[in-house]
Design a protein around this motif. Sequence first.
Motif, PDB file in Angstrom:
ATOM      1  N   UNK A   1       0.786  -1.228   0.000  1.00 56.34           N
ATOM      2  CA  UNK A   1       0.000   0.000   0.000  1.00 56.34           C
ATOM      3  C   UNK A   1       0.821   1.283   0.000  1.00 56.34           C
ATOM      4  N   UNK A   2       2.077   1.188   0.478  1.00 51.30           N
ATOM      5  CA  UNK A   2       2.928   2.374   0.563  1.00 51.30           C
ATOM      6  C   UNK A   2       4.011   2.305  -0.516  1.00 51.30           C
ATOM      7  N   UNK A   3       3.872   3.127  -1.558  1.00 53.68           N
ATOM      8  CA  UNK A   3       4.810   3.092  -2.683  1.00 53.68           C
ATOM      9  C   UNK A   3       6.240   3.436  -2.255  1.00 53.68           C
ATOM     10  N   UNK A   4       6.392   4.192  -1.181  1.00 57.51           N
ATOM     11  CA  UNK A   4       7.736   4.578  -0.732  1.00 57.51           C
ATOM     12  C   UNK A   4       8.549   3.380  -0.232  1.00 57.51           C
ATOM     13  N   UNK A   5       7.882   2.226  -0.026  1.00 54.64           N
ATOM     14  CA  UNK A   5       8.589   1.004   0.409  1.00 54.64           C
ATOM     15  C   UNK A   5       9.322   0.322  -0.737  1.00 54.64           C
ATOM     16  N   UNK A   6       9.001   0.695  -1.970  1.00 49.72           N
ATOM     17  CA  UNK A   6       9.533  -0.043  -3.120  1.00 49.72           C
ATOM     18  C   UNK A   6      11.060  -0.009  -3.222  1.00 49.72           C
ATOM     19  N   UNK A   7      11.727   1.127  -3.012  1.00 50.43           N
ATOM     20  CA  UNK A   7      13.194   1.098  -3.098  1.00 50.43           C
ATOM     21  C   UNK A   7      13.825   0.137  -2.087  1.00 50.43           C
ATOM     22  N   UNK A   8      13.312   0.128  -0.852  1.00 51.48           N
ATOM     23  CA  UNK A   8      13.864  -0.805   0.150  1.00 51.48           C
ATOM     24  C   UNK A   8      13.617  -2.251  -0.261  1.00 51.48           C
ATOM     25  N   UNK A   9      12.435  -2.498  -0.783  1.00 49.63           N
ATOM     26  CA  UNK A   9      12.105  -3.844  -1.266  1.00 49.63           C
ATOM     27  C   UNK A   9      13.099  -4.296  -2.330  1.00 49.63           C
ATOM     28  N   UNK A  10      13.391  -3.420  -3.291  1.00 50.54           N
ATOM     29  CA  UNK A  10      14.254  -3.782  -4.418  1.00 50.54           C
ATOM     30  C   UNK A  10      15.712  -3.909  -3.994  1.00 50.54           C
ATOM     31  N   UNK A  11      16.150  -3.072  -3.075  1.00 50.75           N
ATOM     32  CA  UNK A  11      17.523  -3.224  -2.556  1.00 50.75           C
ATOM     33  C   UNK A  11      17.684  -4.573  -1.866  1.00 50.75           C
TER      34      UNK A  11
END
Length: 382
Positions: free
Chosen positions: A344-354
């Motif tokens: 739900x929180x798009x700002x989590x995507x960079x951490x997810x991908x790292x």
Amino acid sequence: MVLNVKKFSVPEIFFGRGSLQYAGLCAKRLGGEKIFLVSDAGLERSGWVDKVFELLEDENLKCFYFSDVVANPRDFQVQDGARLYAEKGCDVVMAIGGGSPMDAAKGIALVASNGGTVHDYEGANRIQRPLPPMVFIPSTGGSGSDVSQFTIINDVRRQVKMSIISRTLVPNISIIDPTLLTTKSRSLIIAAAIDAMAHAVESYVSLLASPFTEIHSLKAIELIVRHLPHAAETRSIDALENLCIASTSAGMAFSNASLGMDHALAHSLGGMLDVVHGLIHPVLLPHVMRYNLPACRDKIARIGQIVLGRRLRNEDETALAGIEKLAEYCGALNISTRLRDIVPDRSELPRLCRMASHDSCLLTNPRPATWEDMLRVCEEAW
């Protein structure tokens, strides 16, 4: 001289309706006297755990039952299980259920025999000692853990799903009885089969794919495309049996060829947000296939030909149309195909991908990918 040597590891397999009846006999044949049985509440409610108790009793085998397992099994559950395995004097590990009980059972067998903590074995080929004999009974037709050399355990502190890969994690015996799927809900049947589809697709395009894995990958895709809708709506035993064949073929393929970016991201999502594994692939797989297309156009065209039921004018058209058709196929099953429904929180995507950039599955993705590349894929899926 570099030799092009392939290996292909599989367990002994009992397959077919009613094959569950051999569970006790198989454990006994492996020298079992006291069985460490791993399952979960869902299998208890369906009555299958009680059935296994009866089968073990018929062979005069003692049993200790361990059910402290949840979706995305936790590292502390594995440690507790390994301690109890030793305390109770067990000698064979048996699991009945989906990927979570089976992966937990592998982790328990690993720590019980090799010591330390499950974290010590993260990665590939770090297990030094043999594991106790293992008899696995899959109930979902999806995870492939019953035939694979993978186990996936959630490191709670780091919020990471650890991939542990070793030939020693392949169970001795897999008992695949399609009857077990008749008690599953529609949503679980779909989630498991789409997981198997992702296994098949990613193993087919993997850098470690071989003729021995490719034939299983393609057969799994064909069977899932043909039989999943009917199985989901009717629970037809014939359709469910074909999904079990597909899951087994896909499991043998990915066990020996590994996976790719879709699973690297799925493991990170499971570790961070505790998302049900099978719900991730309808969201990400078509986008990952588009990303990988320049590196394996011919193979994705072959997948497209199966999904479409025909070949179009050239590889490009067949591949792209096949990816679109696969996305439509998932959408027609009334399951989410947008990442925003899971994260739900798009700002989590960079951490997810790292986090995903460190997953071992990424090593065999056909096209190299940085965390920024994966972020673009996730943004497309948003």
